[in-house]
Each structure stands twice: as C-alpha cells, then as structure tokens.
Design a protein around this motif. Structure first.
Motif, mmCIF file in Angstrom:
data_model
loop_
_atom_site.group_PDB
_atom_site.id
_atom_site.type_symbol
_atom_site.label_atom_id
_atom_site.label_comp_id
_atom_site.label_asym_id
_atom_site.label_seq_id
_atom_site.Cartn_x
_atom_site.Cartn_y
_atom_site.Cartn_z
ATOM 1 N N ARG A 108 0.958 -1.150 0.144
ATOM 2 C CA ARG A 108 -0.085 0.005 0.004
ATOM 3 C C ARG A 108 0.992 1.285 -0.040
ATOM 4 N N HIS A 109 1.937 1.154 0.644
ATOM 5 C CA HIS A 109 3.042 2.324 0.606
ATOM 6 C C HIS A 109 4.051 2.306 -0.624
ATOM 7 N N GLY A 110 3.726 1.551 -1.480
ATOM 8 C CA GLY A 110 4.580 1.461 -2.761
ATOM 9 C C GLY A 110 5.681 0.706 -2.766
ATOM 10 N N TYR A 111 5.663 -0.183 -1.834
ATOM 11 C CA TYR A 111 7.034 -1.228 -1.932
ATOM 12 C C TYR A 111 6.581 -2.293 -3.062
ATOM 13 N N GLU A 112 7.703 -2.867 -3.724
ATOM 14 C CA GLU A 112 7.536 -3.613 -4.719
ATOM 15 C C GLU A 112 8.367 -5.114 -4.352
ATOM 16 N N GLU A 113 7.781 -6.263 -4.827
ATOM 17 C CA GLU A 113 8.905 -7.474 -4.461
ATOM 18 C C GLU A 113 9.780 -7.518 -5.404
ATOM 19 N N MET A 114 10.966 -7.628 -4.887
ATOM 20 C CA MET A 114 12.450 -7.605 -5.607
ATOM 21 C C MET A 114 13.057 -8.824 -5.778
ATOM 22 N N ALA A 115 12.825 -9.774 -4.836
ATOM 23 C CA ALA A 115 13.680 -11.160 -4.807
ATOM 24 C C ALA A 115 12.862 -11.948 -3.640
ATOM 25 N N THR A 116 13.228 -13.366 -3.858
ATOM 26 C CA THR A 116 12.681 -14.179 -2.768
ATOM 27 C C THR A 116 14.059 -15.127 -2.488
ATOM 28 N N ARG A 117 13.858 -15.792 -1.132
ATOM 29 C CA ARG A 117 14.942 -16.926 -0.777
ATOM 30 C C ARG A 117 14.067 -17.982 0.016
ATOM 31 N N PRO A 118 14.350 -19.031 -0.099
ATOM 32 C CA PRO A 118 13.653 -19.971 0.792
ATOM 33 C C PRO A 118 14.067 -19.702 2.081
ATOM 34 N N CYS A 119 13.086 -19.906 3.087
ATOM 35 C CA CYS A 119 13.354 -19.971 4.600
ATOM 36 C C CYS A 119 14.174 -21.217 4.928
ATOM 37 N N ILE A 120 15.480 -21.184 5.397
ATOM 38 C CA ILE A 120 16.258 -22.218 5.977
ATOM 39 C C ILE A 120 15.657 -22.379 7.483
ATOM 40 N N LYS A 121 15.297 -23.472 7.767
ATOM 41 C CA LYS A 121 14.636 -23.755 9.182
ATOM 42 C C LYS A 121 15.424 -24.422 10.291
ATOM 43 N N ASP A 122 16.370 -25.162 9.768
ATOM 44 C CA ASP A 122 17.279 -25.839 10.568
ATOM 45 C C ASP A 122 16.271 -26.528 11.676
ATOM 46 N N ASP A 123 16.124 -26.149 12.933
ATOM 47 C CA ASP A 123 15.563 -26.792 13.939
ATOM 48 C C ASP A 123 14.663 -25.525 14.529
ATOM 49 N N TRP A 124 14.337 -24.430 13.754
ATOM 50 C CA TRP A 124 13.323 -23.497 14.233
ATOM 51 C C TRP A 124 11.982 -24.064 13.637
ATOM 52 N N GLU A 125 10.989 -24.068 14.498
ATOM 53 C CA GLU A 125 9.554 -24.545 13.926
ATOM 54 C C GLU A 125 8.973 -23.329 13.408
ATOM 55 N N THR A 126 8.606 -23.144 12.265
ATOM 56 C CA THR A 126 7.841 -21.832 11.466
ATOM 57 C C THR A 126 6.905 -22.453 10.362
ATOM 58 N N GLU A 127 6.096 -21.485 9.826
ATOM 59 C CA GLU A 127 5.321 -21.981 8.732
ATOM 60 C C GLU A 127 5.776 -21.184 7.696
ATOM 61 N N THR A 128 6.810 -20.353 7.941
ATOM 62 C CA THR A 128 7.400 -19.430 6.875
ATOM 63 C C THR A 128 8.287 -20.425 5.755
ATOM 64 N N GLU A 129 7.809 -20.371 4.630
ATOM 65 C CA GLU A 129 8.445 -20.916 3.315
ATOM 66 C C GLU A 129 9.555 -20.171 2.659
ATOM 67 N N HIS A 130 9.193 -18.789 2.589
ATOM 68 C CA HIS A 130 10.014 -17.964 1.792
ATOM 69 C C HIS A 130 10.328 -16.463 2.427
ATOM 70 N N TRP A 131 11.606 -15.994 2.270
ATOM 71 C CA TRP A 131 11.643 -14.669 2.669
ATOM 72 C C TRP A 131 11.439 -13.744 1.242
ATOM 73 N N VAL A 132 10.958 -12.710 1.486
ATOM 74 C CA VAL A 132 10.692 -11.855 0.544
ATOM 75 C C VAL A 132 11.241 -10.385 0.398
ATOM 76 N N LEU A 133 12.035 -10.004 -0.509
ATOM 77 C CA LEU A 133 12.513 -8.638 -0.492
ATOM 78 C C LEU A 133 11.674 -7.676 -1.084
ATOM 79 N N LEU A 134 11.271 -6.624 -0.419
ATOM 80 C CA LEU A 134 10.365 -5.409 -0.898
ATOM 81 C C LEU A 134 11.253 -4.015 -0.966
#
Length: 192
Positions: free
Chosen positions: A162-188
C-alpha cells in the motif's frame, strides 16, 4: 535522528520488555528461537532478548509509539551500505537467505523491525511508522527503502505494498531446528 512528536519517541532501556515482544512479532518467532540458543542453562530466553533490546535502546536505534503507558509499536532500521556483506561457508544458515536479500538492497534504508501489539493493529501505527522511516531515510540522504517479510505474513506485505513497496527477490527460508510456517523470505523495495 529527526525531531519526533508524540506519540513517537526514542526508546529507552525501560522499554526492553515491550521491544523484545515487538521484535519477536516482527521476526516471526525467529528472535525467540535465537535467544533460546544464546540463553545459559536455566536462563529465560526472553531475558536474553530484553538485554539485547535494552542495548539497542541505549544506542538510540529504536523509535516507539507510546500513548503514556509504554511502547505499543516500534521501528528499528538502518542504512545498508554500498558493499555487500560476505556470506561465506561459516555464515549461520538461518540468516543466510536474509543476508543474501539484504545484499540485493544496497544503499537503502532497511526497515529491520516494524511491529505493533495485536490489540493496536489496524489503527494506522504501522503506516505512520513507515512514513517516519522514510523521513529518516531522506534526512540521511538515502533514496530507497527496503524490508524483508515472511511469505506467509500477508498483513505486513499488504501494508508495505500500500505504501509503494514492490517485490524484488525471494529466498527459501532455512529452518534448521526452528519451527515455523514461513516458506520464503521476500525482499520489498521502494524508491523515494
């Protein structure tokens, strides 16, 4: 730092409890996971986080929204320089995708933490803090903004878009032993 008007103020050490909560909200639980790894035997991981946040507050790195009863929202950010940070084989795997994305946002003002307690969401605090971040960036002669969001955090992503940020790149989330639902990180990114 630019002059701040109420309800904004620079955080102080007394805000450490709230800042730890807010950082953990913004970090999708990754901060608490890291603090758990840093805690000594028998030490509360939240105490580790509070000490770390008190240090940031002492350094004047955090702006909070406070209506007189303590911080309810916070902003932490910094300028990413012109040179990428090395991401060698010894770089912690959990943070590798985040650093790789930061390296794609050189010479930008990076919104590291923008968070609000749940009961204060939807009241415009995030938008006002984003506007403040842009003022700080312009005051520092930085002409673009950057932020990394979790792919499953649709609320945060909508706010930035809404503030004008746009997606530029993504990377898979490396979880190791961290329990998370996050699959990817997104750079805006956003140009100012």
């Amino acid at each position: 730092m630019i002059p701040l008007q109420e309800p904004f103020r620079v955080a102080d050490e007394a805000d450490a409890h709230e800042l730890a909560d807010l950082v953990n909200f913004a970090g999708e639980g990754l901060p608490l996971h890291v603090w758990s790894g840093l805690a000594q035997q028998g030490q509360d991981p939240w105490d580790v986080g509070r000490v770390r946040q008190a240090e940031k507050a002492r350094d004047g790195q955090v702006v909070v929204v406070d209506f007189g009863n303590g911080a309810v929202a916070s902003l932490t950010g910094y300028t990413i320089g012109a040179e990428p940070e090395p991401v060698g084989d010894d770089f912690p795997s959990l943070f590798r995708p985040l650093q790789e994305l930061e390296n794609k946002a050189l010479e930008s003002w990076y919104v590291n933490v923008l968070a609000c307690y749940p009961e204060y969401r939807g009241k415009g605090h995030g938008s006002r803090l984003l506007s403040l971040a842009e003022q700080i960036a312009q005051d520092e002669n930085v002409n673009r903004m950057s932020v990394i969001v979790a792919s499953n955090n649709s609320g945060a992503r909508q706010l930035y878009e809404r503030h004008g940020y746009e997606e530029m790149a993504t990377r898979p989330c490396i979880k190791d032993d961290w329990e998370t639902e996050t699959e990817h990180w997104v750079l805006l990114l956003k140009s100012l």
